[in-house]
Design an enzyme around this catalytic site. Structure first.
Site, PDB file in Angstrom:
ATOM      1  N   THR A 181       0.785  -1.165   0.003  1.00  0.00           N
ATOM      2  CA  THR A 181      -0.033  -0.121   0.075  1.00  0.00           C
ATOM      3  C   THR A 181       0.920   1.340  -0.001  1.00  0.00           C
ATOM      4  OG1 THR A 181      -1.495   1.254   1.377  1.00  0.00           O
ATOM      5  CG2 THR A 181      -0.024  -0.316   2.566  1.00  0.00           C
ATOM      6  N   ASP A 182       0.428   2.308  -0.490  1.00  0.00           N
ATOM      7  CA  ASP A 182       1.093   3.638  -0.565  1.00  0.00           C
ATOM      8  C   ASP A 182       1.130   4.083   0.907  1.00  0.00           C
ATOM      9  OD1 ASP A 182      -1.662   4.336  -0.139  1.00  0.00           O
ATOM     10  OD2 ASP A 182      -1.304   6.024  -1.603  1.00  0.00           O
ATOM     11  N   GLU A 183       0.215   3.643   1.826  1.00  0.00           N
ATOM     12  CA  GLU A 183       0.511   4.039   3.281  1.00  0.00           C
ATOM     13  C   GLU A 183       1.779   3.748   3.785  1.00  0.00           C
ATOM     14  OE1 GLU A 183      -2.518   3.711   5.919  1.00  0.00           O
ATOM     15  OE2 GLU A 183      -4.206   3.893   4.585  1.00  0.00           O
ATOM     16  N   LYS A 240       2.172  -3.182   7.308  1.00  0.00           N
ATOM     17  CA  LYS A 240       2.429  -3.491   5.921  1.00  0.00           C
ATOM     18  C   LYS A 240       3.832  -3.274   5.534  1.00  0.00           C
ATOM     19  CE  LYS A 240      -0.160  -4.617   3.090  1.00  0.00           C
ATOM     20  NZ  LYS A 240      -0.476  -5.757   2.499  1.00  0.00           N
ATOM     21  N   TYR A 285      -1.598  -0.444  11.117  1.00  0.00           N
ATOM     22  CA  TYR A 285      -2.090  -0.937   9.937  1.00  0.00           C
ATOM     23  C   TYR A 285      -0.618  -0.675   8.882  1.00  0.00           C
ATOM     24  CZ  TYR A 285      -3.348  -1.421   4.872  1.00  0.00           C
ATOM     25  OH  TYR A 285      -3.247  -1.899   3.584  1.00  0.00           O
TER      26      TYR A 285
HETATM   27  N1  LIG Z   1      -8.427  -1.682  -0.050  1.00  0.00           N
HETATM   28  C1  LIG Z   1      -7.443  -0.796  -0.623  1.00  0.00           C
HETATM   29  O1  LIG Z   1      -7.897   0.314  -0.826  1.00  0.00           O
HETATM   30  C2  LIG Z   1      -6.203  -1.079  -0.324  1.00  0.00           C
HETATM   31  C3  LIG Z   1      -5.107  -0.313  -0.705  1.00  0.00           C
HETATM   32  C4  LIG Z   1      -3.549  -0.443  -1.022  1.00  0.00           C
HETATM   33  C5  LIG Z   1      -3.196  -1.786  -0.415  1.00  0.00           C
HETATM   34  N2  LIG Z   1      -4.253  -2.622  -0.166  1.00  0.00           N
HETATM   35  C6  LIG Z   1      -4.059  -4.101   0.154  1.00  0.00           C
HETATM   36  O2  LIG Z   1      -4.427  -5.077  -0.828  1.00  0.00           O
HETATM   37  C7  LIG Z   1      -4.792  -6.159  -0.209  1.00  0.00           C
HETATM   38  C8  LIG Z   1      -6.181  -6.624  -0.090  1.00  0.00           C
HETATM   39  O3  LIG Z   1      -6.921  -5.569   0.509  1.00  0.00           O
HETATM   40  P1  LIG Z   1      -8.519  -5.637   0.421  1.00  0.00           P
HETATM   41  O4  LIG Z   1      -8.751  -4.219   0.524  1.00  0.00           O
HETATM   42  O5  LIG Z   1      -9.143  -6.671  -0.649  1.00  0.00           O
HETATM   43  O6  LIG Z   1      -8.829  -6.357   2.014  1.00  0.00           O
HETATM   44  P2  LIG Z   1      -9.888  -7.097   2.526  1.00  0.00           P
HETATM   45  O7  LIG Z   1      -9.944  -6.795   3.890  1.00  0.00           O
HETATM   46  O8  LIG Z   1     -11.300  -6.564   1.707  1.00  0.00           O
HETATM   47  O9  LIG Z   1      -9.481  -8.776   2.173  1.00  0.00           O
HETATM   48  C9  LIG Z   1      -8.813  -9.211   2.878  1.00  0.00           C
HETATM   49  C10 LIG Z   1      -8.678 -10.689   2.751  1.00  0.00           C
HETATM   50  O10 LIG Z   1      -7.992 -11.484   3.423  1.00  0.00           O
HETATM   51  C11 LIG Z   1      -8.261 -12.613   4.040  1.00  0.00           C
HETATM   52  N3  LIG Z   1      -7.497 -12.860   5.307  1.00  0.00           N
HETATM   53  C12 LIG Z   1      -7.546 -12.067   6.379  1.00  0.00           C
HETATM   54  N4  LIG Z   1      -6.413 -12.636   7.467  1.00  0.00           N
HETATM   55  C13 LIG Z   1      -6.286 -13.830   6.601  1.00  0.00           C
HETATM   56  C14 LIG Z   1      -5.281 -14.904   7.275  1.00  0.00           C
HETATM   57  N5  LIG Z   1      -4.785 -14.646   8.195  1.00  0.00           N
HETATM   58  N6  LIG Z   1      -4.999 -15.851   6.272  1.00  0.00           N
HETATM   59  C15 LIG Z   1      -5.600 -16.009   4.979  1.00  0.00           C
HETATM   60  N7  LIG Z   1      -6.597 -14.920   4.699  1.00  0.00           N
HETATM   61  C16 LIG Z   1      -6.740 -13.901   5.480  1.00  0.00           C
HETATM   62  C17 LIG Z   1      -9.749 -12.249   4.440  1.00  0.00           C
HETATM   63  O11 LIG Z   1     -10.461 -13.154   4.804  1.00  0.00           O
HETATM   64  C18 LIG Z   1      -9.828 -11.406   3.256  1.00  0.00           C
HETATM   65  O12 LIG Z   1     -10.885 -12.202   2.430  1.00  0.00           O
HETATM   66  C19 LIG Z   1      -4.187  -5.974   1.362  1.00  0.00           C
HETATM   67  O13 LIG Z   1      -2.982  -6.654   1.441  1.00  0.00           O
HETATM   68  C20 LIG Z   1      -4.200  -4.741   1.519  1.00  0.00           C
HETATM   69  O14 LIG Z   1      -3.102  -4.342   2.673  1.00  0.00           O
HETATM   70  C21 LIG Z   1      -5.703  -2.364  -0.122  1.00  0.00           C
HETATM   71  C1  LIG Z   2     -14.607   4.915   7.134  1.00  0.00           C
HETATM   72  C2  LIG Z   2     -14.311   6.386   6.920  1.00  0.00           C
HETATM   73  C3  LIG Z   2     -13.082   7.068   6.378  1.00  0.00           C
HETATM   74  N1  LIG Z   2     -13.129   8.373   6.646  1.00  0.00           N
HETATM   75  C4  LIG Z   2     -11.717   8.787   6.005  1.00  0.00           C
HETATM   76  C5  LIG Z   2     -10.585   8.377   6.414  1.00  0.00           C
HETATM   77  C6  LIG Z   2      -9.825   8.529   5.250  1.00  0.00           C
HETATM   78  O1  LIG Z   2      -9.097   9.848   5.360  1.00  0.00           O
HETATM   79  C7  LIG Z   2     -10.362   8.074   4.037  1.00  0.00           C
HETATM   80  C8  LIG Z   2     -10.492   6.788   3.393  1.00  0.00           C
HETATM   81  O2  LIG Z   2     -10.670   5.934   4.436  1.00  0.00           O
HETATM   82  P1  LIG Z   2     -10.555   4.468   4.552  1.00  0.00           P
HETATM   83  O3  LIG Z   2     -10.779   3.882   5.754  1.00  0.00           O
HETATM   84  O4  LIG Z   2     -11.576   3.876   3.454  1.00  0.00           O
HETATM   85  O5  LIG Z   2      -8.924   4.291   3.824  1.00  0.00           O
HETATM   86  P2  LIG Z   2      -7.681   4.448   4.408  1.00  0.00           P
HETATM   87  O6  LIG Z   2      -7.547   4.599   5.742  1.00  0.00           O
HETATM   88  O7  LIG Z   2      -7.221   5.592   3.365  1.00  0.00           O
HETATM   89  O8  LIG Z   2      -7.082   3.062   3.723  1.00  0.00           O
HETATM   90  C9  LIG Z   2      -7.389   2.432   2.394  1.00  0.00           C
HETATM   91  O9  LIG Z   2      -6.395   2.615   1.636  1.00  0.00           O
HETATM   92  C10 LIG Z   2      -5.211   2.547   1.988  1.00  0.00           C
HETATM   93  C11 LIG Z   2      -4.282   2.881   0.834  1.00  0.00           C
HETATM   94  C12 LIG Z   2      -4.936   0.940   2.558  1.00  0.00           C
HETATM   95  O10 LIG Z   2      -3.908   0.348   2.297  1.00  0.00           O
HETATM   96  C13 LIG Z   2      -6.197   0.161   3.327  1.00  0.00           C
HETATM   97  O11 LIG Z   2      -6.298  -1.016   3.343  1.00  0.00           O
HETATM   98  C14 LIG Z   2      -7.226   0.782   2.754  1.00  0.00           C
HETATM   99  O12 LIG Z   2      -8.524   0.689   3.864  1.00  0.00           O
HETATM  100  O13 LIG Z   2     -11.832   8.484   4.652  1.00  0.00           O
HETATM  101  C15 LIG Z   2     -14.148   9.326   7.100  1.00  0.00           C
HETATM  102  O14 LIG Z   2     -13.879  10.423   7.032  1.00  0.00           O
HETATM  103  N2  LIG Z   2     -15.184   8.566   7.707  1.00  0.00           N
HETATM  104  C16 LIG Z   2     -15.310   7.231   7.466  1.00  0.00           C
HETATM  105  O15 LIG Z   2     -16.415   6.844   8.002  1.00  0.00           O
END
Ligand SMILES: NC(=O)c1ccc[n+]([C@@H]2O[C@H](COP(=O)([O-])OP(=O)(O)OC[C@H]3O[C@@H](n4cnc5c(N)ncnc54)[C@H](O)[C@@H]3O)[C@@H](O)[C@H]2O)c1
Ligand SMILES: Cc1cn([C@H]2C[C@H](O)[C@@H](COP(=O)(O)OP(=O)(O)O[C@H]3O[C@H](C)C(=O)[C@H](O)[C@H]3O)O2)c(=O)[nH]c1=O
Length: 318
Positions: A123-125, A153, A149
């Site tokens: 993630t970019d975080e 990562k 988180y």
């Molecule tokens: N959603 C975003 O915006 C975002 C942005 C940047 C990076 N990512 C990264 O992308 C990946 C996927 O993110 P997402 O949003 O789809 O997450 P998500 O939370 O929707 O899904 C995560 C999946 O991983 C599975 N999981 C959790 N713990 C596990 C374990 N111990 N063993 C096997 N499976 C397990 C869960 O059951 C779920 O199906 C993550 O690595 C996250 O850090 C997500």
């Molecule tokens: C849930 C919620 C969020 N927010 C704000 C907080 C953040 O500034 C923005 C996005 O929040 P969110 O929790 O959806 O996403 P991030 O905290 O940026 O993180 C997400 O993007 C990165 C890249 C990942 O890597 C994470 O896995 C993914 O969850 O909205 C609010 O203002 N109200 C709300 O109810």
């Protein structure tokens, strides 16, 4: 050819499995612990497809992982993680276990030669926070995570880096921005807005709502991962950004307008602790070296996403 997708029942993983089914002839093994964030019903439906098999298990548990290593894989795409920042602030334990220890256990399996490469989805975080005048993150930006988180990562990214440098294991890391699209858990920002607006409930906006995120439509993300799977170089990191920087308040206003709902639904609430102000990603390496191009515009993808959620709320499917 076989592909192993960890976390393939989650938001991005599930979209990626569907993308692979449509665009390749791979046999796909989905390995997922089916936590609260997953989509077991979807996975059950997908297993009726002859090219999909599902194995339930945790990446933290060596025996579970060994059960999946019963065949050779062209690649492992490692999505499995705890992904929600707010949850990590309440309790970081599962994040340490899954994101760090789980990634370590998967890396250990690579020594056994069951997979030709692994793409670690990060993630970019991990780069931390940008000010409004800073240039977007490049792959060379220092790692500076600000919440449990992103720290978990970043730890997994460093483990991956070290296993490449020390053991020359075939590893690639990707770092993307905020994804949106179908199947995202309702805890995340865009689904929260759509859900609350649909049911005419208040939409919680953290702090002043001027935080900026760089939004990436999940289908563009899947396409980028496919390209990296095909052409990416081991040992490299690739940023994947949507080039869609938006303040949170602008995203809420746009969704409310698209749904025909009033701005009075917005409720400013206490800010997230350690809230990063701005993320922005420079994806020029992926564009120049591998020829990646986005296919989807933000506005259209947002409309599509809203419609997907509305259909699912109306059908009581979520
Ligand atoms: N959603 C975003 O915006 C975002 C942005 C940047 C990076 N990512 C990264 O992308 C990946 C996927 O993110 P997402 O949003 O789809 O997450 P998500 O939370 O929707 O899904 C995560 C999946 O991983 C599975 N999981 C959790 N713990 C596990 C374990 N111990 N063993 C096997 N499976 C397990 C869960 O059951 C779920 O199906 C993550 O690595 C996250 O850090 C997500
Ligand atoms: C849930 C919620 C969020 N927010 C704000 C907080 C953040 O500034 C923005 C996005 O929040 P969110 O929790 O959806 O996403 P991030 O905290 O940026 O993180 C997400 O993007 C990165 C890249 C990942 O890597 C994470 O896995 C993914 O969850 O909205 C609010 O203002 N109200 C709300 O109810």
């Amino acid at each position: 050819m076989n592909i192993l997708v960890t976390g393939g029942a989650g938001f991005i993983g599930l979209n990626f499995v569907r993308h692979l089914l449509k665009t390749t002839l791979y046999n796909i093994t989905v390995f997922d612990y089916l936590t609260y964030a997953s989509h077991p019903k979807e996975i059950k439906q997908l297993t009726s497809h002859s090219r999909i098999r599902f194995i339930k298990g945790s990446i933290v548990n060596v025996r579970d992982i060994e059960a999946v290593m019963d065949q050779e894989y062209e690649a492992i795409i490692h999505f499995a993680a705890e992904s929600h920042v707010d949850k990590s602030i309440q309790n970081a334990g599962d994040f340490i276990q899954t994101n760090i220890v789980g990634t370590y256990q998967i890396l250990q399996q690579l020594f056994k030669g069951y997979a030709k490469k692994m793409i670690h989805i990060s993630t970019d975080e991990v780069y931390g926070n940008l000010n409004s005048t800073d240039l977007p993150f490049t792959e060379n930006s220092p790692l500076s995570p600000n919440n449990p988180y992103s720290a978990s990562k970043a730890s997994s990214d460093l483990l991956v880096r070290s296993y490449y440098e020390t053991f020359q294991l075939p590893l690639i890391t990707t770092r993307c921005g905020n994804n949106f699209g179908p199947f995202q858990h309702i805890e995340k920002f865009i689904p929260t807005i759509i859900y609350n607006a649909f049911y005419n409930q208040k939409i919680p906006l953290y702090g002043d709502g001027l935080q900026v995120r760089d939004w990436l439509f999940v289908e563009d993300h899947c396409q980028a991962i496919s390209l990296i799977l095909e052409k990416g170089k081991c040992g490299e990191v690739y940023n994947i950004g949507g080039g869609n920087e938006r303040t949170n308040i602008d995203v809420v206003r746009q969704i409310l307008e698209m749904m025909g709902k009033p701005e009075s639904l917005i409720e400013y609430v206490e800010d997230r602790k350690g809230h990063d102000r701005r993320y922005a990603i420079d994806s020029s390496k992926l564009q120049k070296e591998l020829g990646w191009k986005q296919a989807f515009y933000f506005d259209e993808s947002l409309k599509k996403t809203i419609q997907w959620y509305i259909n699912n709320f109306e059908g009581n499917l979520l």
